[in-house]
Design a protein around this motif. Structure first.
Motif, PDB file in Angstrom:
ATOM      1  N   TRP A 183       0.841  -1.207   0.000  1.00 52.75           N
ATOM      2  CA  TRP A 183       0.000   0.000   0.000  1.00 52.75           C
ATOM      3  C   TRP A 183       0.869   1.247   0.000  1.00 52.75           C
ATOM      4  N   LEU A 184       1.930   1.247   0.779  1.00 53.19           N
ATOM      5  CA  LEU A 184       2.829   2.401   0.844  1.00 53.19           C
ATOM      6  C   LEU A 184       3.608   2.578  -0.460  1.00 53.19           C
ATOM      7  N   SER A 185       3.965   1.475  -1.105  1.00 50.12           N
ATOM      8  CA  SER A 185       4.721   1.537  -2.364  1.00 50.12           C
ATOM      9  C   SER A 185       3.886   2.124  -3.495  1.00 50.12           C
ATOM     10  N   ARG A 186       2.609   1.780  -3.530  1.00 52.18           N
ATOM     11  CA  ARG A 186       1.687   2.233  -4.581  1.00 52.18           C
ATOM     12  C   ARG A 186       2.232   1.899  -5.973  1.00 52.18           C
ATOM     13  N   GLY A 187       2.883   0.743  -6.098  1.00 57.28           N
ATOM     14  CA  GLY A 187       3.366   0.289  -7.393  1.00 57.28           C
ATOM     15  C   GLY A 187       4.784   0.705  -7.720  1.00 57.28           C
ATOM     16  N   MET A 188       5.440   1.494  -6.859  1.00 57.24           N
ATOM     17  CA  MET A 188       6.787   1.966  -7.185  1.00 57.24           C
ATOM     18  C   MET A 188       7.778   0.812  -7.301  1.00 57.24           C
ATOM     19  N   VAL A 189       7.806  -0.050  -6.299  1.00 62.25           N
ATOM     20  CA  VAL A 189       8.770  -1.153  -6.317  1.00 62.25           C
ATOM     21  C   VAL A 189       8.486  -2.077  -7.492  1.00 62.25           C
ATOM     22  N   GLU A 190       7.221  -2.317  -7.773  1.00 60.14           N
ATOM     23  CA  GLU A 190       6.872  -3.167  -8.910  1.00 60.14           C
ATOM     24  C   GLU A 190       7.374  -2.563 -10.222  1.00 60.14           C
ATOM     25  N   ARG A 191       7.267  -1.253 -10.367  1.00 60.43           N
ATOM     26  CA  ARG A 191       7.761  -0.590 -11.586  1.00 60.43           C
ATOM     27  C   ARG A 191       9.278  -0.681 -11.678  1.00 60.43           C
ATOM     28  N   MET A 192       9.950  -0.595 -10.565  1.00 59.40           N
ATOM     29  CA  MET A 192      11.407  -0.747 -10.562  1.00 59.40           C
ATOM     30  C   MET A 192      11.800  -2.161 -10.977  1.00 59.40           C
ATOM     31  N   GLU A 193      11.071  -3.138 -10.496  1.00 60.43           N
ATOM     32  CA  GLU A 193      11.321  -4.527 -10.897  1.00 60.43           C
ATOM     33  C   GLU A 193      11.066  -4.719 -12.387  1.00 60.43           C
ATOM     34  N   ASN A 197      13.559  -5.988 -15.276  1.00 59.95           N
ATOM     35  CA  ASN A 197      13.194  -7.204 -16.007  1.00 59.95           C
ATOM     36  C   ASN A 197      13.173  -7.020 -17.522  1.00 59.95           C
ATOM     37  N   GLN A 198      13.274  -5.762 -17.993  1.00 64.46           N
ATOM     38  CA  GLN A 198      13.392  -5.537 -19.436  1.00 64.46           C
ATOM     39  C   GLN A 198      14.684  -6.117 -19.994  1.00 64.46           C
ATOM     40  N   ALA A 199      15.684  -6.244 -19.139  1.00 63.90           N
ATOM     41  CA  ALA A 199      16.962  -6.848 -19.551  1.00 63.90           C
ATOM     42  C   ALA A 199      16.773  -8.359 -19.589  1.00 63.90           C
ATOM     43  N   LYS A 200      16.567  -8.890 -20.803  1.00 63.69           N
ATOM     44  CA  LYS A 200      16.113 -10.272 -20.943  1.00 63.69           C
ATOM     45  C   LYS A 200      17.239 -11.309 -20.929  1.00 63.69           C
ATOM     46  N   ASP A 201      18.408 -10.915 -21.464  1.00 62.05           N
ATOM     47  CA  ASP A 201      19.442 -11.930 -21.641  1.00 62.05           C
ATOM     48  C   ASP A 201      20.802 -11.266 -21.779  1.00 62.05           C
ATOM     49  N   SER A 202      21.769 -12.006 -22.314  1.00 66.80           N
ATOM     50  CA  SER A 202      23.152 -11.520 -22.389  1.00 66.80           C
ATOM     51  C   SER A 202      23.332 -10.383 -23.383  1.00 66.80           C
ATOM     52  N   ARG A 203      22.292 -10.045 -24.148  1.00 64.37           N
ATOM     53  CA  ARG A 203      22.377  -8.903 -25.063  1.00 64.37           C
ATOM     54  C   ARG A 203      21.986  -7.601 -24.385  1.00 64.37           C
ATOM     55  N   LEU A 218      14.661  -5.872  -4.296  1.00 67.61           N
ATOM     56  CA  LEU A 218      15.321  -5.380  -5.504  1.00 67.61           C
ATOM     57  C   LEU A 218      16.623  -6.120  -5.760  1.00 67.61           C
ATOM     58  N   HIS A 219      17.291  -6.531  -4.696  1.00 67.61           N
ATOM     59  CA  HIS A 219      18.498  -7.361  -4.882  1.00 67.61           C
ATOM     60  C   HIS A 219      18.127  -8.672  -5.571  1.00 67.61           C
ATOM     61  N   ASN A 220      17.003  -9.255  -5.197  1.00 65.44           N
ATOM     62  CA  ASN A 220      16.560 -10.490  -5.849  1.00 65.44           C
ATOM     63  C   ASN A 220      16.334 -10.278  -7.341  1.00 65.44           C
ATOM     64  N   ALA A 221      15.793  -9.106  -7.707  1.00 68.83           N
ATOM     65  CA  ALA A 221      15.590  -8.805  -9.129  1.00 68.83           C
ATOM     66  C   ALA A 221      16.932  -8.719  -9.853  1.00 68.83           C
ATOM     67  N   MET A 222      17.939  -8.175  -9.196  1.00 73.47           N
ATOM     68  CA  MET A 222      19.271  -8.101  -9.798  1.00 73.47           C
ATOM     69  C   MET A 222      19.892  -9.497  -9.907  1.00 73.47           C
ATOM     70  N   THR A 297      14.965   7.933  -4.973  1.00 73.95           N
ATOM     71  CA  THR A 297      14.663   6.745  -4.178  1.00 73.95           C
ATOM     72  C   THR A 297      15.874   5.860  -3.928  1.00 73.95           C
ATOM     73  N   ASN A 298      16.251   5.716  -2.660  1.00 74.94           N
ATOM     74  CA  ASN A 298      17.255   4.735  -2.281  1.00 74.94           C
ATOM     75  C   ASN A 298      16.636   3.340  -2.280  1.00 74.94           C
ATOM     76  N   TRP A 299      17.482   2.339  -2.495  1.00 75.99           N
ATOM     77  CA  TRP A 299      16.990   0.963  -2.530  1.00 75.99           C
ATOM     78  C   TRP A 299      16.953   0.407  -1.105  1.00 75.99           C
ATOM     79  N   THR A 300      16.061   0.954  -0.312  1.00 76.04           N
ATOM     80  CA  THR A 300      15.892   0.565   1.077  1.00 76.04           C
ATOM     81  C   THR A 300      14.402   0.456   1.376  1.00 76.04           C
ATOM     82  N   GLU A 301      14.076  -0.157   2.504  1.00 72.00           N
ATOM     83  CA  GLU A 301      12.668  -0.223   2.888  1.00 72.00           C
ATOM     84  C   GLU A 301      12.135   1.179   3.161  1.00 72.00           C
ATOM     85  N   ASN A 302      12.902   1.992   3.873  1.00 72.94           N
ATOM     86  CA  ASN A 302      12.463   3.369   4.115  1.00 72.94           C
ATOM     87  C   ASN A 302      12.288   4.125   2.804  1.00 72.94           C
TER      88      ASN A 302
END
Length: 565
Positions: A183-193, A197-203, A218-222, A297-302
């Motif tokens: 609720w607090l994110s309001r989609g921000m973290v999802e948009r960052m993911e 995720n647009q980076a599909k492969d080694s290209r 976000l570390h998991n996404a990386m 936005t820092n990559w932190t919970e806060n």
């Protein structure tokens, strides 16, 4: 997007953001008598909920109301007694229709909760589409107001939820249950993911320059990007005996991102950047930047959930080149801050009137501060801002402007400042600081920042000039408009001119933050001064309109500017 409609002596101008719509009103003089406010109906014309019609709501009611603490009241029952109102219960890429109904009292008696003798007239209807994420610039602000009535209403049993999640083992390193964080994110973290995720492969390649890298999600996404073969380089803040640096290095290796190359930025100041360059890699191994993710936005919970922040994604070719070149410069000069500054002084010159510019620091002679102050001082209609910390004097003076000038000035800072915050003597300027209702008022729920690290609630660094005109200017990024941000820290910022859609996203969100904290700050200051803090109620007659038509007043200028007169 902006739309204007007029009917029956009422005018409405609508501005659409990504997750908000701002509605500004005006009345012809003859329509003021006996008016109690505005009732606003909203119809969804596309997307989820198509065909649904409802009344927008407010928290204020007439004298004698028996509504519960924090309970909202439909505007056809308790009308909106303001000439500007916003709807933040909207979705991106969706068409809405708003009908503005002036509400009048019947007879001569003062209206109370026990005597609601009122009638509605039909006013203008305006259709507008909220912005999405497929344009050249895609912008999202998190909700971030855990210190709010909405959060308190939604999560009444928060402590019980936290304990339940802890016992179930689902809380992990999080300080709040996931539904509260979402609720607090309001989609921000999802948009960052989604961006990563647009980076599909080694290209594909991901280049990240980051101050605080502490959010496992976000570390998991990386990590997943690394598993796909994406080429990853990370430049991160690294300072001796610094807790943020230690947390960066811990998460970057828990687990290791496959194939990633890590570059500690050795500095005695702050590597304060938070940007990502997303690139395609050609057959001959050349990188071509496709998109940039920047903002405050820092990559932190806060950073992602608790503090007010923005993520600004852009595909503007010139800005892509700026950021791609800067990332390489930072890599090459990561152990020599002086070399970084010299490279920026030489290669990142600030144009006199930039249309779209990606700027960086550290640089010499406060050239960025001077350029920003010049932009602010060029305002002809309005200046809006949301900033976190102490500002350099040139910025402060430009924001303050001349006393009682014709510029509407509205701003919010994270903490009080003797010069920039509070009910300013200038009748056309109003500045405030973040605050909450820790004890609540009668009819209001208690608000809290429990489980938040630190006291920063406003972390956005954005200034918008002449936003109600056709030639707005936006400054946004990691830059705190301070001496250190200019001369010492690694920073980045965007300057965008004449883009109404971008400006309107910032307008809706800065006003959301400003309006949210304005009342709370005022109540806090009254309490400190020993003044009564009785909860406000709606006026039972048309007296509430007076200040909106008082020549030279802040509210009058607010009405004039936003309604487009």
């Amino acid at each position: 997007m902006r739309r204007i409609a007029e009917n029956n002596g009422v005018r409405v101008k609508a501005y659409s953001g990504t997750t908000g719509v701002l509605l500004a009103f005006n009345l012809k003089p003859e329509k003021r008598k006996n008016i109690l406010g505005f009732a606003i109906s909203r119809e969804i014309l596309s997307g989820r909920g198509t065909g649904r019609i409802n009344w927008l709501q407010g928290i204020l009611d007439f004298e004698g109301s028996t509504k519960g603490p924090g309970e909202l009241v439909a505007s056809n029952i308790a009308p909106i007694q303001k000439f500007r109102w916003s709807d933040y219960a909207v979705y991106p890429d969706t068409i809405y229709a708003y009908t503005i109904h002036p509400v009048y009292r019947s007879g001569t008696n003062i209206i109370t909760a026990n005597n609601r003798r009122t009638f509605l007239e039909t006013g203008p209807r305006v259709e507008i589409m909220t912005q999405g994420f497929s344009s050249e610039d895609a912008i999202i602000f998190n909700r971030a107001v855990a210190s709010s009535q909405a959060f308190s209403r939604r999560f009444t049993d928060l402590d019980e939820q936290i304990e339940k999640a802890r016992k179930a083992g689902t809380l992990g390193t999080k300080t709040l249950p996931q539904n509260a964080l979402d609720w607090l994110s309001r989609g921000m973290v999802e948009r960052m993911e989604e961006f990563l995720n647009q980076a599909k492969d080694s290209r594909w390649a991901i280049d990240l320059a980051i101050y605080e890298y502490h959010l496992p999600r976000l570390h998991n996404a990386m990590v997943e990007a690394g598993k796909r073969g994406v080429k990853i380089r990370i430049l991160y803040h690294s300072k001796k005996n610094d807790n943020a640096s230690k947390e960066n290095e811990h998460l970057l290796n828990t687990p290791v991102i496959p194939g990633a190359i890590l570059f500690p930025r050795v500095t005695s100041a702050i590597m304060h950047n938070k940007f990502v360059v997303l690139s395609r890699i050609s057959n001959n191994n050349n990188y071509r930047a496709e998109a940039v993710l920047a903002g405050s936005t820092n990559w932190t919970e806060n950073g992602c959930y608790r503090q007010a922040n923005v993520v600004h994604m852009t595909r503007t070719p010139g800005i892509l080149e700026n950021y791609a070149q800067m990332f390489n410069t930072l890599i090459q000069t990561r152990e020599d801050k002086g070399a970084t500054k010299r490279a920026i002084n030489k290669n990142n010159l600030i144009p006199n009137s930039p249309e779209r510019f990606g700027g960086f620091s550290p640089r010499s002679k406060f050239a960025d501060i001077q350029a920003m102050a010049k932009i602010i001082s060029s305002a002809k209609q309005d200046v809006l801002f949301a900033t976190a910390f102490k500002l350099r004097s040139e910025i402060t003076d430009a924001l303050l402007g001349s006393a009682n000038d014709a510029i509407l000035r509205m701003g919010i800072q994270n903490s009080s400042s003797a010069k920039i915050t509070g009910v300013h003597r200038d009748r056309t300027a109003s500045f405030t600081a973040a605050a909450l209702l820790p004890r609540g008022l009668e009819g209001w729920l208690r608000e809290t920042t429990a489980k938040q690290k630190g006291s920063i609630r406003i972390h956005t660094k954005a200034i918008v000039v002449d936003v109600t005109s056709e030639t707005p200017i936006i400054i946004s990024g990691s830059h705190n408009f301070s001496g250190s941000a200019s001369a010492k820290n690694d920073e980045n910022y965007l300057i965008i001119r004449r883009d109404i859609d971008v400006a309107d996203v910032y307008l809706c969100e800065i006003l959301r933050i400003y309006d949210h904290y304005r009342f709370r700050f005022s109540a806090k200051e009254k309490r400190k001064a020993g003044l009564p803090t009785a909860p406000p109620v709606l006026a039972g007659d048309d007296s509430w309109t007076g200040v909106y038509f008082e020549e030279g007043s802040l509210k009058s200028l607010d009405r004039i500017r936003f309604s487009g007169l």
